[in-house]
Design a protein around this motif. Structure first.
Motif, PDB file in Angstrom:
ATOM      1  N   LEU A  39       0.852  -1.180   0.000  1.00  0.00           N
ATOM      2  CA  LEU A  39       0.000   0.000   0.000  1.00  0.00           C
ATOM      3  C   LEU A  39       0.892   1.235   0.000  1.00  0.00           C
ATOM      4  CD1 LEU A  39      -2.635  -1.121   2.650  1.00  0.00           C
ATOM      5  CD2 LEU A  39      -3.076  -0.750   0.211  1.00  0.00           C
ATOM      6  N   HIS A  40       0.694   2.111  -0.985  1.00  0.00           N
ATOM      7  CA  HIS A  40       1.460   3.351  -1.096  1.00  0.00           C
ATOM      8  C   HIS A  40       0.475   4.507  -1.252  1.00  0.00           C
ATOM      9  CE1 HIS A  40       4.760   0.583  -2.680  1.00  0.00           C
ATOM     10  NE2 HIS A  40       5.293   1.154  -1.606  1.00  0.00           N
ATOM     11  N   SER A  41       0.582   5.500  -0.400  1.00  0.00           N
ATOM     12  CA  SER A  41      -0.389   6.588  -0.407  1.00  0.00           C
ATOM     13  C   SER A  41      -0.419   7.387  -1.714  1.00  0.00           C
ATOM     14  CB  SER A  41      -0.149   7.522   0.786  1.00  0.00           C
ATOM     15  OG  SER A  41       1.167   8.028   0.778  1.00  0.00           O
ATOM     16  N   PRO A  42       0.688   7.534  -2.473  1.00  0.00           N
ATOM     17  CA  PRO A  42       0.551   8.240  -3.756  1.00  0.00           C
ATOM     18  C   PRO A  42      -0.326   7.501  -4.762  1.00  0.00           C
ATOM     19  CG  PRO A  42       2.848   8.213  -3.039  1.00  0.00           C
ATOM     20  CD  PRO A  42       2.106   7.248  -2.158  1.00  0.00           C
ATOM     21  N   VAL A  43      -0.523   6.205  -4.553  1.00  0.00           N
ATOM     22  CA  VAL A  43      -1.324   5.396  -5.479  1.00  0.00           C
ATOM     23  C   VAL A  43      -2.702   5.093  -4.898  1.00  0.00           C
ATOM     24  CG1 VAL A  43      -1.443   3.215  -6.750  1.00  0.00           C
ATOM     25  CG2 VAL A  43       0.763   4.386  -6.481  1.00  0.00           C
ATOM     26  N   LEU A  44      -2.752   4.679  -3.642  1.00  0.00           N
ATOM     27  CA  LEU A  44      -4.018   4.384  -2.979  1.00  0.00           C
ATOM     28  C   LEU A  44      -3.987   5.011  -1.584  1.00  0.00           C
ATOM     29  CD1 LEU A  44      -6.752   2.900  -3.095  1.00  0.00           C
ATOM     30  CD2 LEU A  44      -5.618   0.914  -2.070  1.00  0.00           C
ATOM     31  N   LYS A  45      -4.730   6.044  -1.406  1.00  0.00           N
ATOM     32  CA  LYS A  45      -4.719   6.766  -0.133  1.00  0.00           C
ATOM     33  C   LYS A  45      -5.358   5.920   0.971  1.00  0.00           C
ATOM     34  CE  LYS A  45      -4.753  11.369  -2.164  1.00  0.00           C
ATOM     35  NZ  LYS A  45      -3.312  11.532  -1.866  1.00  0.00           N
ATOM     36  N   PRO A  46      -4.907   6.090   2.204  1.00  0.00           N
ATOM     37  CA  PRO A  46      -5.526   5.369   3.323  1.00  0.00           C
ATOM     38  C   PRO A  46      -7.024   5.624   3.366  1.00  0.00           C
ATOM     39  CG  PRO A  46      -3.489   6.424   4.033  1.00  0.00           C
ATOM     40  CD  PRO A  46      -3.774   6.932   2.645  1.00  0.00           C
ATOM     41  N   SER A  47      -7.761   4.557   3.657  1.00  0.00           N
ATOM     42  CA  SER A  47      -9.216   4.642   3.701  1.00  0.00           C
ATOM     43  C   SER A  47      -9.696   4.068   5.031  1.00  0.00           C
ATOM     44  CB  SER A  47      -9.805   3.890   2.507  1.00  0.00           C
ATOM     45  OG  SER A  47     -11.195   4.030   2.454  1.00  0.00           O
ATOM     46  N   SER A  48     -10.892   3.523   5.043  1.00  0.00           N
ATOM     47  CA  SER A  48     -11.412   2.935   6.265  1.00  0.00           C
ATOM     48  C   SER A  48     -10.660   1.652   6.605  1.00  0.00           C
ATOM     49  CB  SER A  48     -12.896   2.619   6.099  1.00  0.00           C
ATOM     50  OG  SER A  48     -13.073   1.574   5.138  1.00  0.00           O
ATOM     51  N   LYS A  49     -10.777   1.229   7.836  1.00  0.00           N
ATOM     52  CA  LYS A  49     -10.134  -0.013   8.267  1.00  0.00           C
ATOM     53  C   LYS A  49     -10.614  -1.184   7.421  1.00  0.00           C
ATOM     54  CE  LYS A  49      -9.101  -2.689  12.450  1.00  0.00           C
ATOM     55  NZ  LYS A  49      -9.220  -2.701  13.926  1.00  0.00           N
ATOM     56  N   ALA A  50     -11.896  -1.222   7.131  1.00  0.00           N
ATOM     57  CA  ALA A  50     -12.446  -2.322   6.334  1.00  0.00           C
ATOM     58  C   ALA A  50     -11.880  -2.315   4.922  1.00  0.00           C
ATOM     59  CB  ALA A  50     -13.968  -2.221   6.292  1.00  0.00           C
ATOM     60  N   SER A  51     -11.779  -1.138   4.318  1.00  0.00           N
ATOM     61  CA  SER A  51     -11.268  -1.041   2.952  1.00  0.00           C
ATOM     62  C   SER A  51      -9.784  -1.364   2.887  1.00  0.00           C
ATOM     63  CB  SER A  51     -11.522   0.367   2.396  1.00  0.00           C
ATOM     64  OG  SER A  51     -11.026   0.475   1.074  1.00  0.00           O
ATOM     65  N   ASN A  52      -9.009  -0.822   3.818  1.00  0.00           N
ATOM     66  CA  ASN A  52      -7.574  -1.122   3.854  1.00  0.00           C
ATOM     67  C   ASN A  52      -7.332  -2.618   4.024  1.00  0.00           C
ATOM     68  OD1 ASN A  52      -7.105   1.671   3.778  1.00  0.00           O
ATOM     69  ND2 ASN A  52      -6.921   1.824   6.004  1.00  0.00           N
ATOM     70  N   THR A  53      -8.113  -3.230   4.891  1.00  0.00           N
ATOM     71  CA  THR A  53      -7.968  -4.665   5.153  1.00  0.00           C
ATOM     72  C   THR A  53      -8.334  -5.477   3.911  1.00  0.00           C
ATOM     73  OG1 THR A  53      -8.432  -4.338   7.498  1.00  0.00           O
ATOM     74  CG2 THR A  53      -8.713  -6.565   6.626  1.00  0.00           C
ATOM     75  N   ARG A  54      -9.423  -5.103   3.242  1.00  0.00           N
ATOM     76  CA  ARG A  54      -9.817  -5.796   2.012  1.00  0.00           C
ATOM     77  C   ARG A  54      -8.720  -5.728   0.962  1.00  0.00           C
ATOM     78  NH1 ARG A  54     -14.946  -3.433   2.808  1.00  0.00           N
ATOM     79  NH2 ARG A  54     -14.429  -1.767   1.332  1.00  0.00           N
ATOM     80  N   ALA A  55      -8.054  -4.578   0.869  1.00  0.00           N
ATOM     81  CA  ALA A  55      -7.000  -4.409  -0.130  1.00  0.00           C
ATOM     82  C   ALA A  55      -5.857  -5.395   0.101  1.00  0.00           C
ATOM     83  CB  ALA A  55      -6.481  -2.974  -0.107  1.00  0.00           C
ATOM     84  N   LEU A  56      -5.427  -5.544   1.348  1.00  0.00           N
ATOM     85  CA  LEU A  56      -4.335  -6.463   1.642  1.00  0.00           C
ATOM     86  C   LEU A  56      -4.767  -7.917   1.504  1.00  0.00           C
ATOM     87  CD1 LEU A  56      -2.422  -4.803   4.625  1.00  0.00           C
ATOM     88  CD2 LEU A  56      -1.728  -4.941   2.229  1.00  0.00           C
ATOM     89  N   ILE A  57      -5.985  -8.225   1.898  1.00  0.00           N
ATOM     90  CA  ILE A  57      -6.470  -9.599   1.761  1.00  0.00           C
ATOM     91  C   ILE A  57      -6.571  -9.970   0.282  1.00  0.00           C
ATOM     92  CG2 ILE A  57      -8.502 -11.071   2.052  1.00  0.00           C
ATOM     93  CD1 ILE A  57      -8.904  -9.777   4.784  1.00  0.00           C
ATOM     94  N   ALA A  58      -7.052  -9.041  -0.547  1.00  0.00           N
ATOM     95  CA  ALA A  58      -7.134  -9.308  -1.982  1.00  0.00           C
ATOM     96  C   ALA A  58      -5.749  -9.555  -2.568  1.00  0.00           C
ATOM     97  CB  ALA A  58      -7.805  -8.139  -2.693  1.00  0.00           C
ATOM     98  N   ALA A  59      -4.756  -8.791  -2.120  1.00  0.00           N
ATOM     99  CA  ALA A  59      -3.386  -9.008  -2.595  1.00  0.00           C
ATOM    100  C   ALA A  59      -2.864 -10.368  -2.153  1.00  0.00           C
ATOM    101  CB  ALA A  59      -2.475  -7.895  -2.090  1.00  0.00           C
ATOM    102  N   ALA A  60      -3.163 -10.741  -0.911  1.00  0.00           N
ATOM    103  CA  ALA A  60      -2.697 -12.030  -0.383  1.00  0.00           C
ATOM    104  C   ALA A  60      -3.274 -13.195  -1.176  1.00  0.00           C
ATOM    105  CB  ALA A  60      -3.070 -12.165   1.090  1.00  0.00           C
ATOM    106  N   LYS A  61      -4.443 -13.015  -1.765  1.00  0.00           N
ATOM    107  CA  LYS A  61      -5.089 -14.091  -2.518  1.00  0.00           C
ATOM    108  C   LYS A  61      -4.502 -14.266  -3.917  1.00  0.00           C
ATOM    109  CE  LYS A  61      -9.627 -13.808  -0.250  1.00  0.00           C
ATOM    110  NZ  LYS A  61     -11.080 -13.535  -0.466  1.00  0.00           N
ATOM    111  N   ASN A  62      -3.751 -13.292  -4.388  1.00  0.00           N
ATOM    112  CA  ASN A  62      -3.200 -13.354  -5.743  1.00  0.00           C
ATOM    113  C   ASN A  62      -2.026 -14.323  -5.780  1.00  0.00           C
ATOM    114  OD1 ASN A  62      -1.625 -12.772  -8.135  1.00  0.00           O
ATOM    115  ND2 ASN A  62      -2.739 -10.848  -8.313  1.00  0.00           N
ATOM    116  N   GLU A  63      -2.132 -15.364  -6.599  1.00  0.00           N
ATOM    117  CA  GLU A  63      -1.117 -16.418  -6.614  1.00  0.00           C
ATOM    118  C   GLU A  63       0.218 -15.968  -7.185  1.00  0.00           C
ATOM    119  OE1 GLU A  63      -2.718 -19.582  -8.921  1.00  0.00           O
ATOM    120  OE2 GLU A  63      -3.238 -18.312 -10.621  1.00  0.00           O
ATOM    121  N   PHE A  64       0.266 -14.792  -7.813  1.00  0.00           N
ATOM    122  CA  PHE A  64       1.524 -14.291  -8.356  1.00  0.00           C
ATOM    123  C   PHE A  64       2.211 -13.304  -7.407  1.00  0.00           C
ATOM    124  CE2 PHE A  64      -1.069 -15.388 -12.101  1.00  0.00           C
ATOM    125  CZ  PHE A  64      -0.284 -16.437 -12.566  1.00  0.00           C
ATOM    126  N   ILE A  65       1.614 -13.056  -6.256  1.00  0.00           N
ATOM    127  CA  ILE A  65       2.207 -12.180  -5.246  1.00  0.00           C
ATOM    128  C   ILE A  65       2.801 -13.039  -4.138  1.00  0.00           C
ATOM    129  CG2 ILE A  65       1.654 -10.499  -3.437  1.00  0.00           C
ATOM    130  CD1 ILE A  65      -0.341  -9.279  -5.455  1.00  0.00           C
TER     131      ILE A  65
END
Length: 258
Positions: free
Chosen positions: A117-143
């Motif tokens: 997560l980098h603020s110039p690209v995706l600004k901090p949002s709600s706890k739920a949204s920030n958490t969803r972003a990291l969980i979605a990344a964790a699910k990506n098999e190429f990450i």
């Protein structure tokens, strides 16, 4: 294992934990770093590292390169200046639905991928949204790894993120640079470590260096890891053979999609 000082001298402060491969480094091609790839390789050899991963920022980060740059990294040899050189990237997460700044097709060409997560690209949002972003990344098999997730600018449900990493085989990074530029990271990093140990999630400990003199410099991250009870076997890059085996397996996996 022993740790190393920035000059490469062995220390007794960290008697069992250090790194043999730095998994997060930046060159001048990130736009805001100050060393060439060759300078990083020379410095890595001088301090006794067995390898390093080049993880320049993705194309949406100001000053970084166009997307075709990353798929061309295969032109580098596998060894530079006598150390193993891995071709990677640190990509920015674009939204909380799993979109990244490089396509899965592009990521298949790379040997190691950090999503952050980098603020110039995706600004901090709600706890739920920030958490969803990291969980979605964790699910990506190429990450492979979530980069500096302890950044206090982003309110995160840490247990939920670590559970997703456990479910999908994604690692958590403890980023030494966070203790310098992301003030207040220690508390979140400690919780990420504790949750990772609880759920059996592998850690990576990395410098996130932006100049060659900082490559392999992980003393603050190592000190916190030891305080939290981390052992050598909990850290993917504490041994060259372990991280090399992991990356080799991922290269073989990605080859099926090329």
């Amino acid at each position: 294992m022993q740790g190393t000082t920035p000059s490469g001298e062995k220390t007794s402060e960290f008697p069992f934990l250090g790194i043999e491969v730095d998994t997060h480094t930046h060159s001048i091609l990130s736009g805001h770093a100050f060393s060439t790839v060759k300078e990083l390789a020379i410095a890595a050899k001088e301090i006794g590292l067995k390898g390093f991963v080049l993880t320049d920022h993705g194309p949406l980060f100001r000053g970084a390169q166009a997307d075709y740059y990353y798929t061309g990294l295969h032109r580098f040899e596998d060894h530079l200046e006598g150390v193993r050189f891995y071709k990677g990237v640190e990509i920015s997460i674009i939204d909380d639905m799993g979109k990244m700044e490089l396509s899965d097709h592009d990521l298949r060409h790379l040997e190691y991928v950090i999503a952050s997560l980098h603020s110039p690209v995706l600004k901090p949002s709600s706890k739920a949204s920030n958490t969803r972003a990291l969980i979605a990344a964790a699910k990506n098999e190429f990450i492979d790894t979530l980069g500096h997730p302890g950044n206090p600018a982003y309110d995160i449900n840490i247990p939920d993120v670590v559970k997703a990493c456990a479910d999908y085989g994604t690692m958590i990074e403890i980023n030494n640079n966070s203790f310098l530029v992301r003030k207040g990271s220690e508390k979140n990093c400690a919780e990420f470590i504790e949750q990772s140990l609880l759920r059996g999630v592998m850690l990576s400990i990395a410098s996130d260096c932006h100049i060659y003199t900082h490559i392999g410099r992980v003393d603050d991250a190592v000190a916190l890891a030891i305080k939290c009870g981390v052992k050598e076997e909990n850290v993917i890059n504490s041994r060259y053979d372990r991280i090399n085996a992991f990356i080799s397996e991922k290269i073989a996996f990605k080859a099926n999609y090329l």
